[in-house]
Design a protein around this motif. Structure first.
Motif, PDB file in Angstrom:
ATOM      1  N   GLN A 219       0.829  -1.211   0.000  1.00 22.32           N
ATOM      2  CA  GLN A 219       0.000   0.000   0.000  1.00 22.32           C
ATOM      3  C   GLN A 219       0.861   1.258   0.000  1.00 22.32           C
ATOM      4  O   GLN A 219       0.799   2.091   0.880  1.00 22.32           O
ATOM      5  CB  GLN A 219      -0.940  -0.010   1.205  1.00 22.32           C
ATOM      6  CG  GLN A 219      -1.967  -1.131   1.126  1.00 22.32           C
ATOM      7  CD  GLN A 219      -2.972  -1.106   2.251  1.00 22.32           C
ATOM      8  OE1 GLN A 219      -2.617  -1.214   3.409  1.00 22.32           O
ATOM      9  NE2 GLN A 219      -4.240  -0.946   1.896  1.00 22.32           N
ATOM     10  N   GLY A 220       1.685   1.361  -1.045  1.00 16.81           N
ATOM     11  CA  GLY A 220       2.435   2.589  -1.236  1.00 16.81           C
ATOM     12  C   GLY A 220       3.933   2.412  -1.146  1.00 16.81           C
ATOM     13  O   GLY A 220       4.469   1.302  -0.992  1.00 16.81           O
ATOM     14  N   ALA A 248       3.529   5.516  -5.790  1.00 18.70           N
ATOM     15  CA  ALA A 248       2.518   6.018  -4.851  1.00 18.70           C
ATOM     16  C   ALA A 248       1.172   5.361  -5.131  1.00 18.70           C
ATOM     17  O   ALA A 248       0.235   5.987  -5.625  1.00 18.70           O
ATOM     18  CB  ALA A 248       2.412   7.535  -4.966  1.00 18.70           C
ATOM     19  N   ASP A 250      -1.202   1.212  -4.596  1.00 24.18           N
ATOM     20  CA  ASP A 250      -1.260  -0.190  -4.205  1.00 24.18           C
ATOM     21  C   ASP A 250      -0.723  -1.086  -5.315  1.00 24.18           C
ATOM     22  O   ASP A 250      -0.898  -0.801  -6.509  1.00 24.18           O
ATOM     23  CB  ASP A 250      -2.701  -0.616  -3.912  1.00 24.18           C
ATOM     24  CG  ASP A 250      -3.302   0.121  -2.732  1.00 24.18           C
ATOM     25  OD1 ASP A 250      -2.567   0.871  -2.061  1.00 24.18           O
ATOM     26  OD2 ASP A 250      -4.518  -0.055  -2.492  1.00 24.18           O
TER      27      ASP A 250
END
Length: 457
Positions: A219-220, A248, A250
Motif C-alpha cells: 500500500q504505497g 505512490a 497499491d
C-alpha cells in the motif's frame, strides 16, 4: 496569302498530333517483373471471395489465408484466382482455376524476362461455431467461503485453486468441483496489511502451463511485495520476486501472468492510484531483473482499485484489455489499449450494466478471440464473454459492442449466501485444458458463487 499560311500551319499541327497519338497507342506496355499482385479464394458455402489479410503485391513467398468456417471443410478443389503482371505466367498452370488447398499449395510466377519467383499458399480455418457450456456452480456453503476473503481463482491442469486473504489456498477437481487438498505454504513470508483488513494475500493467478502465483498487497512507497509460485498443486512454493514498492499506489490487488515462465513470460502488476503498471520479464524460470519496468498510461480515466491488464499477445509492447473508470458517471467501460503508446485503441460505446467490472481474461482459442468478463454491484453480479476478433482486427470499425456480447449470466445474493461484498470483487480465469481441445473458464464472485464452464468447438 495570309489565310493560306494559317491553313498550312494548322494542317501540319494536326498531322503531328495524329502521328504522335498513333505511336503512343501502338506501343506495348511490357512488365517484366514476377511479383504476384493479388489472390482471391472462393469456397463453397461462403458467399464472398476470401482474401489474405495483407493485400498484395506479395514480396514474401509464404502467404497465409485465414477465414472462418468448418475446420472439416474440403479444400481439395477450390477456385483460386491469381493476378499476375502482364506477360508473366503461372507454373504449373491452374486447371480450371482450381487448386488443392487442403495442404500447402506451391507454384511459380515466371516474369517476361524468364526470372522465376516461388510462392506457397497455406490456409487456416478458424471455427465459425463454438460453444460455452456450464459444467456446474457452487454456492458459499459448498465452497466454504470466508466472508469477504475469497477474491480470485487460478487454474492448474485439472484443478482450480480458490484464493483466500487468510493465506489458505484450497484446490478442487475442475471436472466436478470436489475438494482435493490445500497448497503448501511452507516458507511463505508475507506481512499482513494493517487492520482491519489483516490480509496476507490479495490475489492468485496462473501462467499458461498451470503454475500458480500469489502475492501480498503493498500500500504505497516502501512496502515490500513478495511474489511466490507453485509448479503445480502438489509442489512447494518458491520465491520469484521481492520488490520494494517505489510508486505512490497499491500493488497486488490484481496481477496477470502472460506466457510460460519456464521459457518466456511477462508479469503485470497494475498500480491504480498512479495510473501505471509494473512489468517484469521472466526467462528460463528467472526474472531478468527484480526491478520492474514502470509504464505510465496516457489517459486520465484509468483506474479504480480493481485495475486490470490483460495482454493479448506475448511481448513487451503487446496491446492489452482493461476497463476504464469513467469519472463522469462512475461506470466502467471495456477498453483495448496500445502496448506501444498506452493510449486507447477502442473503448466500448456502452457502460457495464452493473457499473463495476472486476474480472477480466482473454483467450485465443483456435483463432477464436474471446474476452471473459464479470460485473458486480452491491446487489447483483453478472458473467459473460465478448467475441473480440473483429474489434482487434479493426477497432475503428466497431461502433456498437452490444452484438458481440454473449451469454449474460445474472445472479444475486440470496439468504444462503453471505451478503454483499463491500470491496466489489470478482474474478475470472480461462486456460487451455491439457488436451488442447477445450478450455476451462472459472468465475468467482466474492461471498456468492463459483461457476465453472467449458469452451469447445
Amino acid at each position: 496569302m495570309k489565310y493560306l499560311k494559317y491553313c498550312i500551319l494548322f494542317c501540319m499541327t494536326l498531322l503531328m498530333t495524329l502521328l504522335f497519338s498513333c505511336q503512343q497507342a501502338d506501343k506495348d506496355t511490357i512488365t517484366s517483373d514476377n511479383i504476384l499482385r493479388s489472390i482471391r479464394l472462393f469456397v463453397p458455402g461462403i458467399d464472398n471471395a476470401i482474401l489474405p489479410e495483407t493485400p498484395g503485391p506479395y514480396e514474401d513467398e509464404n502467404i497465409e489465408i485465414v477465414f472462418e468456417g468448418d475446420p472439416q471443410m474440403d479444400l481439395s478443389a477450390v477456385k483460386l484466382i491469381l493476378t499476375i503482371p502482364n506477360n508473366a505466367t503461372v507454373e504449373p498452370a491452374l486447371s480450371g482455376y482450381t487448386a488443392d488447398l487442403s495442404q500447402p499449395y506451391s507454384f511459380e510466377v515466371k516474369g517476361y524476362d524468364g526470372e522465376i519467383k516461388k510462392y506457397t499458399i497455406t490456409t487456416r480455418i478458424i471455427p465459425s461455431v463454438f460453444r460455452v457450456r456450464e459444467l456446474y456452480r457452487k454456492n458459499t456453503a459448498e465452497m466454504q467461503f470466508v466472508a469477504n476473503a475469497n477474491l480470485s481463482v487460478a487454474i492448474s491442469g485439472e484443478h482450480f485453486v480458490l484464493h483466500s486473504t487468510e493465506g489458505v489456498f484450497r484446490y478442487y477437481n475442475i471436472a466436478n468441483g470436489s475438494r482435493v487438498g490445500e497448497l503448501s505454504m511452507e516458507g511463505v513470508d508475507w506481512d499482513p496489511v494493517p487492520a482491519p483488513a489483516n490480509g496476507l494475500c490479495f490475489y492468485i493467478a496462473s501462467d499458461e502451463k498451470g503454475r500458480i502465483f500469489a502475492s501480498n498487497l503493498t500500500q504505497g512507497v516502501g512496502h515490500t511485495m513478495k511474489l511466490y509460485y507453485w509448479d503445480n498443486v502438489n509442489a512447494k512454493p518458491k520465491p520469484l520476486i521481492t520488490w520494494v514498492n517505489t510508486e505512490a499506489g497499491d500493488t497486488g490487488r490484481k496481477f496477470y501472468i502472460k506466457g510460460d515462465m519456464a521459457e518466456l513470460a511477462y508479469i503485470y502488476f497494475p498500480i491504480p492510484q498512479a495510473k501505471s503498471f509494473a512489468r517484469w520479464e521472466v526467462k528460463g524460470g528467472t526474472v531478468t531483473s527484480q526491478e520492474p519496468d514502470i509504464v505510465k498510461l496516457n489517459n486520465s480515466e484509468f483506474w479504480d482499485l480493481n485495475a486490470m491488464i490483460i495482454p493479448t499477445e506475448l511481448g513487451k509492447e503487446t496491446d492489452y484489455f482493461t476497463v476504464s473508470n469513467e469519472s463522469t458517471d462512475g461506470f466502467h467501460k471495456t477498453a483495448l489499449l496500445s502496448g506501444k503508446s498506452n493510449t486507447v485503441l477502442y473503448k466500448s460505446n456502452i457502460d457495464t450494466w452493473l457499473g463495476f467490472s472486476s474480472g477480466l481474461d482473454y483467450i485465443d482459442f483456435m483463432g477464436i478471440k474471446l474476452l471473459f468478463q464479470t460485473e458486480i454491484n452491491a446487489w447483483n453480479w453478472l458473467a459473460y464473454y465478448i467475441k473480440v476478433s473483429p474489434l482487434m482486427k479493426n477497432p475503428s470499425s466497431i461502433t456498437d459492442l452490444g452484438p458481440y456480447v454473449i451469454g449474460r449470466d445474472w445472479g444475486a445474493w440470496t439468504s444462503v449466501e453471505m451478503g454483499s461484498n463491500p470491496n466489489i470483487t470478482s474474478d475470472v480465469e480461462v486456460r487451455l485444458a491439457p488436451d488442447g481441445q477445450k478450455a476451462y473458464i472459472v468465475y468467482i464472485v466474492t461471498n456468492s458463487v463459483v461457476i465453472v464452464k467449458e469452451l469447445s468447438i
